[in-house]
Each structure stands twice: as C-alpha cells, then as structure tokens.
Design an enzyme around this catalytic site. Structure first.
Site, PDB file in Angstrom:
ATOM      1  N   ARG A   1     -17.168 -19.446 -53.171  1.00 31.61           N
ATOM      2  CA  ARG A   1     -18.515 -18.856 -51.881  1.00 31.61           C
ATOM      3  C   ARG A   1     -18.001 -19.621 -50.661  1.00 31.61           C
ATOM      4  NH1 ARG A   1     -17.643 -14.542 -52.107  1.00 31.61           N
ATOM      5  NH2 ARG A   1     -17.096 -15.476 -54.555  1.00 31.61           N
TER       6      ARG A   1
ATOM      7  N   GLN B   1     -14.333 -12.992 -61.368  1.00 31.06           N
ATOM      8  CA  GLN B   1     -15.930 -13.020 -60.829  1.00 31.06           C
ATOM      9  C   GLN B   1     -16.337 -12.094 -61.827  1.00 31.06           C
ATOM     10  OE1 GLN B   1     -16.125 -13.147 -56.532  1.00 31.06           O
ATOM     11  NE2 GLN B   1     -14.100 -12.927 -56.524  1.00 31.06           N
TER      12      GLN B   1
ATOM     13  N   ASP C   1     -13.117  -0.966 -56.290  1.00 29.58           N
ATOM     14  CA  ASP C   1     -13.977  -1.888 -56.286  1.00 29.58           C
ATOM     15  C   ASP C   1     -14.448  -2.103 -57.110  1.00 29.58           C
ATOM     16  OD1 ASP C   1     -13.576  -3.979 -54.310  1.00 29.58           O
ATOM     17  OD2 ASP C   1     -14.951  -3.942 -53.031  1.00 29.58           O
ATOM     18  N   GLU C   2     -14.434  -3.621 -56.772  1.00 31.83           N
ATOM     19  CA  GLU C   2     -15.089  -4.914 -58.441  1.00 31.83           C
ATOM     20  C   GLU C   2     -15.066  -4.294 -59.171  1.00 31.83           C
ATOM     21  OE1 GLU C   2     -16.369  -6.959 -56.426  1.00 31.83           O
ATOM     22  OE2 GLU C   2     -17.733  -6.832 -55.015  1.00 31.83           O
TER      23      GLU C   2
END
Length: 779
Positions: free
Chosen positions: A632, A282, A251-252
């Site tokens: 967000r 991101q 992930d990420e």
DNA sequence: CGCACCACAATTTTT
DNA sequence: TTGTGGTGCG
C-alpha cells in the site's frame, strides 16, 4: 501509447480467455479501462490477422494523408457498450470504473454493465425471479437479518443455541450455497449421510429457505445461487445473456468463490471472451469462501488461455517492493511474480519496536506530526492493523495530538438499529409478508404490542402457514389474540396504508410518510438522551441518502433504493478528499495506496494472528495479507511492534512477527532493543521518548467511548463531476431539502471544496460539504 | 415496558 | 476492554 508492453498486450488480446496476473500497483485499472476502450473502438482489430501486426505510426500517418481516414482500417466488429460486462468486487471500484469510462468514452459508457457480482445478479433476477418462485421486487437480507432469522427458527424449533450458534449454522449454510447446493439438495445429501450435524443443519437450511421464500427475500449468497440456477436451468435465459455479453471482464479474480466462477462461466458466451484480472498473492478472503484455486486453475479451466503478467510497479519505491517480494516469496502455493520498479531504491523500511501499544500510537502520531510539518498532508497517511480492536490505542494517540483521522470499517451507517428500523418500515411497505422485518418494527416505537403477543401471533402464523402480517390483519378472528387485537389491526392498517402510499409516491415521500405516521422521530427526540438525539440525527440522515440515490440514479422506486443500500458498504463511503489520516484493517486497505503507511502490531499472534499459527494454509493467507499491507505504501513504510500489548483487557508479550524477519536486512532500518524477540542482538535501541514526540495532553474520547455521540453517519459518496455549484455566504438564508430552512454561519475551504456550517431552524447546526450537499440546498 | 445487572466472547468481512 | 444478549424486577 502510455502503456508498457505487457499492459499493451493485455489491452490488445481481446479474443478468447485471458488471465492477467496484475501485481500490486501495476496499473491494473488502467488496463481494464483501455481494454474496454479498445473493444469499443476497434473491436477485435488488435487481435486478429485482418489488421497487420506490424502497423506503426508511419503507416498510420501515411494512411491518414492518403485517405483521410485511419481508424476504420483497424476496426473489426467494434463492440457496443451494452455487450460488455465488467465485474468488480466493490461498488466503489465499480463506480470508479464507470466514472473513468465515462470520462474517456462519454455517454456511450453509460450502457456498459460495470457492476459488482451481486448487483449484476440483482439486475438479472429482477427480470426473471418469477421463474424461481420469487417476485420481481424481492428484497435483500443482509447478514444481520439472516442471523435474526436463524435465531427465530431456533426459537420456533426449540433448538438450544448454546450448542449450535446461529452464526456457525449460517456459515455452514453459506458454504453449502457457495458450493452450489440448494436447501433441497443439501437436505437430500444429508439424509443419506451419517453426519448428524449436517442433518441438523440441513433441516435449518430448509426452514431458512422456506421462510426466505415466503418473505420474498434473498440473502447475499442467494443472489448468486439463484442467478446461477436461473442460468443453468433455463436455456432461453442463458442464451439471452450469453448473446448479449460478447466480452466479460472480471476484476479481483483471486477473491472469487466457486459460485462466482460458475456465474462467470455461465454468462460468458461460446466464444469464451472472458478476461480475468487478479493477483494470487493478494488473495485474502479465504475465510469468506474465496477459493484461490479459481485463479490458480484458470488456465486449466479455459482451453487456449493466454496469460499475461504485469510486474512493473508504479506505486512503491525499491526497498518497499523488495520487502514485499521477499516476504511473499516464502509462500508455496503461488503463480510466481516479481515486482520491479524504475523508481529507484527510495527510503529504507523502518522497523520500530515500541514498549507497548500506547507508545506505538504515540510513535505514529509523532512521525505524522513531523512529516506534516515538512509539508505532507494528513491524507497521505494510513495506519493499518490486523484487527479492529487495535484501533483504540492509535485513535487515542491521534486525538491527543490533534491529528484529524477517519476510520474505515466498524458499524456501517445502514447497520445501525435506528436506521434499520426505518428501512424495515420501508421494506415491509414494499413486502408486508416479510415476517422478520415486520417483527422488528411491530412495537417500535412502543405501541403496546408485547413480546408475548408477538409470540402467540407468530405461532399461529407457523401453524396456519400464513404470514405474520396476515395473522395480525385478522387478529380479531383468533381468540388468543383478543386482548391486543385492536392494536394489532391498527398496526396492520398502518402498514397497508404505507403500502398503498408507496404505490404512487417517490421514495422520499414514502420516507416522510413513514417517519410522520409512526412518530419514530418524535419518539427518539422525546427521550432526550444524547444517544437518542444521535439516533434521531441518523434517521434524518437517512433522508439524505434517499435523496442522493434518487438524484444520482434518477430512480424513484422504493425497490430500487432498497436494493441499492442492501448492497452498500462502508468502504463506498470512503472519501479521500478530506484531509485526515486513514485508519483501517489491512483487509479494507486492499486496492488503496498512501504515501506513508504504518503497519501496527507486527507481532506473532497478532500478525500473523493466533489462529493462523497452526496451519500452513492459513499462515500463507496471513503472509499475503502482509504483502497487501506492505504494497500500500508509496514512499515510506513503517512496520511497528510492541514488546507488550494490552488487548482484550490482557497484557501479552509477543515476539516480533516472522514477517519482519523475512525481509533482508539491507532493506530495513531496525530499531529494536537488544535481546528482544527473534532479532539478532546489536541493533540500536531508540527510546520512543524523543523530545518533541510528545504533545500536550488533552482528554479525549476514542471511537468506542463516543460511539453514540459522534457517529459521523452517512456521507453521500462523491461521485461524478460536481453538480451545479451553489455559492453561499455567511449570514445567508437557505433551505435544505431534508433539514429545512436555516442560516449559513461559516464557510471553510477544505480540499478543493467548502465545509459549510448551517444553523437550521428545525434541525439545529450542521456541517456539510458543499460539493456533496450543494444539490440539496436552495436559496 | 424499561431498566439494571450479569455472563460471555472477541480475527479478518469487498456483498 | 468492549459490546452484546439474556434475565429478573419494579
């Protein structure tokens, strides 16, 4: 069934390398979970030609009625849970993943390795660290420990730390490690180069490595570096893990560094079943060594890679998404993605320019109060800022208006000096040769062993090549130490007794033993200043952490506990249950979402920050950061700037952030005074002093003013379903595992839980959340 | 040993 | 403005 077509493809493409470009709020975690479920239920069934592609509901129904079976037809080599490795970046994400998997798969989920890079490495190293010259119970140094060690090396080598700061050296060393260079390799490289700085650093790196090894310790980078070396250098170990992990998920991925890339490719077996999920837009951790190239180059690194884009956003309304899309479109180095939503436009983004940072805070407070009156909870709000230094003015306004808030970031519970002291005792009990930690506690609480004595002892240690512990244990053999020999040996004896005690006792008992025998608590309590009382509280709170760990992991070993907290961060502590506004940096906000988001300090030199203005690359990272901030928000977004700002004791007048100007006008409502900053003249100027915006003033203290008094300490993470609930009534007598006997004084319902106030006979009054603390309370 | 005083510097920080 | 680290004194 509940997945969109792209998500479904990402779930079903089980075989071979897969890159999932998952935009913010695109249901990434859901995909990860469903993917794992799919692997366990159907194996590669959804991604091979043994099962008809066009199988549909009717066919399934037909199969079911005819044979009474169904699932078996779509199953091809279902995967066992222990064959899956799912890597995340935070413990929190890992815990969440585990919890959700357990909810859908039950018991079986417990055998899935869902963990962070670092904890995966620790688990692998615990098995084979002896091949690298460490023991299997090596300890972990955090950044503070590493800095102290470098400082010590500076001292011993008489290096002037004016010229080279320990932190800088450490960051160079960290870069070397991240580039997969061991101390020896880096040293050799430096010798044959004419870079003087590099040569100097390489010497320090070598010494650092030597000392880490003799302390049987690894820092965060070491965990990865040594694991990579373990896998690279030992075919049998590599085979073992590669055979075990049939499917690897990461992930990420945009925030991985080179070492993590190596690690991932080394644990992935020959079939290359590696699935990485991330969002290049991101990527905000370049300064920590993350290379966006990992995700940008994934398709080149892995042949036959498939790429899937998740662009449907389920989080934000239209205008907010449009703002995010248009800001990020100004970046060059990106894969390209456009988020869309079915939600409709929603409200416009509010851009508001305040007079100064105090007005900014007041504006935020006023808006929150108004929306709270209209039914929003405080937990629906987040206030984001570029740097922690900005938090003070916000806090001030919130406090003044009686708005409950919580700050993420800042000093971690486990970073506090008093907590680190006790932990150092625990560490040294497990590994007496840890010179650094030994020095930390050798005179804490004061026991008459002064700095001079320690210096002498250490220089003997360096000369003889022995550990400090060995020297002080035989202090009477060195005439230089004669004067303090008794005290030194007494101390050594105490450590030895702890070590012996630790052999056959649980971590909670070890904690008790240490606190009692060292008199650390008595020492703090005896000082009678509010700061020391707060420190004493923190030391007691540490016991809660010990008990929580033992309870949750069922692990009683000291090593286990110490490794667990070394890898623990403040974010893991984040508890979204309590009804309070969240304040944090934009960095910490990644992965979270809020109904309403305030982004403060939208000014040139703040956001984008000062040092990013000169480099295109850094500016693009700031822009990605801005993209993270905007995405967000679910329904309301406020972008705030101030025409004057007091920061670091100076007042500056900054122009409006260029990021604001990158949002097309049709998506925003601008309140900016005429002739201000970049913007076109002609916008309304709204005075922030609207009636009803201000509230009665009550003197308050902000975080920095009350640091030592109100450190909220450690809150056990709210994981899993609540343990057996206990019901309490005011007036009732109870016993808490750590705080002893006491009387319940008050019960307040709060966010589906109860806030219990108990007046402890020994520890005084305490507030506890029942769901978290209930397991420690008996009637 | 402990305190007072001064100089200094301050993005961001998933581990 | 704020926290931190070093120095020097009683």
């Amino acid at each position: 069934m509940s997945l969109n077509p792209m998500q479904r493809r990402a779930v079903m493409a089980t075989e071979g390398p897969l890159l999932v470009l998952a935009g913010a709020g695109s249901g990434k975690t859901t995909v990860l979970i469903r993917r794992i479920e799919n692997l366990m239920r159907f194996g590669r069934g959804s991604d091979c030609n043994l099962v008809p592609r066009d199988i549909n509901e009717d066919m399934i129904k037909a199969l079911k009625t005819r044979t009474g079976r169904c699932e078996e037809y779509a199953q091809v080599l279902p995967v066992s849970p222990w064959q899956i490795l799912a890597i995340t970046f935070t413990n929190k994400a890992a815990d969440e993943l585990k919890a959700r998997l357990e909810a859908s798969l039950g018991e079986a989920a417990l055998d899935i390795w869902a963990c962070t890079f670092h904890s995966a490495c620790v688990r692998m190293l615990r098995r084979d660290a002896d091949r690298l010259g460490f023991s299997k119970s090596f300890t972990i140094y955090d950044t503070q420990d590493s800095v102290s060690l470098i400082k010590q090396i500076f001292k011993d080598k008489n290096i002037d730390d004016k010229k080279l700061s320990p932190k800088q050296i450490l960051s160079v060393i960290s870069k070397a490690k991240t580039a997969n260079r061991t101390a020896e390799e880096y040293y050799r490289e430096a010798q044959s180069s004419d870079d003087l700085l590099m040569q100097k650093v390489s010497e320090i790196y070598s010494e650092y490595s030597r000392r880490m090894k003799s302390a049987d310790s690894m820092d965060f980078d070491d965990l990865l570096l040594y694991t990579v070396r373990l896998l690279q250098g030992n075919e049998d170990v590599r085979d073992y893990w590669q055979n075990r992990f049939k499917y690897v998920l990461i992930d990420e991925y945009q925030d991985t560094n080179f070492l993590q890339y190596l690690f991932a490719s080394l644990v992935t077996g020959r079939e290359n079943n590696i699935c990485v999920v991330g969002d290049d837009d991101q990527s905000i951790y370049k300064f920590r060594g993350a290379t966006i190239e990992n995700i940008l180059g994934f398709e080149d690194n892995y042949e036959n890679c498939r790429t899937i884009r998740l662009e449907q956003n389920y989080r934000s309304t239209g205008h907010i998404l449009a703002a995010a899309n248009s800001v990020i479109s100004n970046n060059y180095g990106r894969k390209g993605k456009n988020l869309w939503t079915e939600k409709g436009n929603g409200e416009l983004v509010t851009v508001y320019c305040c007079d100064n940072e105090r007005d900014e805070g007041q504006y935020v407070a006023g808006q929150i109060i108004a929306m709270n009156r209209d039914g929003d909870n405080f937990r629906d709000f987040a206030v984001l800022y570029r740097m922690n230094a900005q938090s003070n003015s916000i806090e001030y306004a919130l406090k003044r208006n009686g708005i409950p808030y919580r700050i993420i970031g800042g000093t971690r519970f486990f970073d506090r000096a008093e907590v680190k002291d006790v932990l150092a005792y625990m560490n040294v009990s497990a590994a007496p040769n840890d010179d650094l930690r030994l020095e930390r506690i050798i005179n804490m609480p004061p026991r008459g062993i002064g700095a001079k004595t320690v210096d002498t002892a250490r220089s003997i240690a360096v000369q003889t090549g022995k550990s400090l512990f060995e020297i002080i244990s035989a202090a009477d053999r060195y005439p230089e130490l004669a004067r303090s020999a008794t005290r030194l040996m007494q101390f050594g004896e105490m450590i030895r007794s702890f070590a012996a005690f630790a052999e056959n006792n649980g971590t909670d008992a070890i904690y008790d033993e240490i606190v009692e025998k060292t008199g650390y608590l008595t020492y703090l309590e005896g000082k009678n200043t509010p700061e020391d009382t707060a420190r004493a509280e923190n030391v007691k709170e540490l016991k809660t952490s010990v008990l929580t760990y033992m309870e949750e992991s069922g692990d009683e070993t000291l090593d286990g506990y110490l490794a667990n907290i070394a890898l623990y961060t403040d974010l893991d502590n984040y508890d979204s249950d309590s009804d309070a506004v969240t304040l944090m940096t934009v960095h910490s906000s990644k992965g979270l979402e809020f109904k309403t988001v305030f982004v403060t300090g939208m000014e040139e030199t703040i956001f984008p920050g000062m040092s990013s203005l000169t480099s295109q690359e850094d500016l693009e990272e700031e822009r990605r950061l801005c993209y993270v901030a905007i995405t967000r928000a679910k329904t309301k977004l406020f972008l705030l700037c101030a025409r004057q700002r007091l920061i670091f004791g100076r007042t500056n007048a900054n122009r409006v952030s260029r990021f604001i100007d990158e949002i097309p006008e049709e998506h925003v409502h601008k309140y900016i005074p005429r002739g201000y900053g970049y913007s076109e003249p002609g916008f309304d100027y709204y005075s922030p002093r609207t009636a009803g915006d201000y509230y009665e003033y009550t003197p308050v203290k902000t975080r920095t003013e009350q640091r030592t008094q109100e450190r909220s300490a450690y809150t056990p993470p709210a994981r899993k379903a609540a343990p057996a609930q206990i019901t309490l009534e005011p007036g009732e007598r109870v016993t808490h595992k750590a705080f002893g006997p006491g009387t319940v004084s008050k019960l307040t319902p709060m966010g589906g839980d109860f806030l219990v106030e108990i007046n402890f006979d020994g520890a005084g009054p305490k507030k506890l959340m029942l769901r978290a603390a209930g397991q420690f309370i008996t009637k």
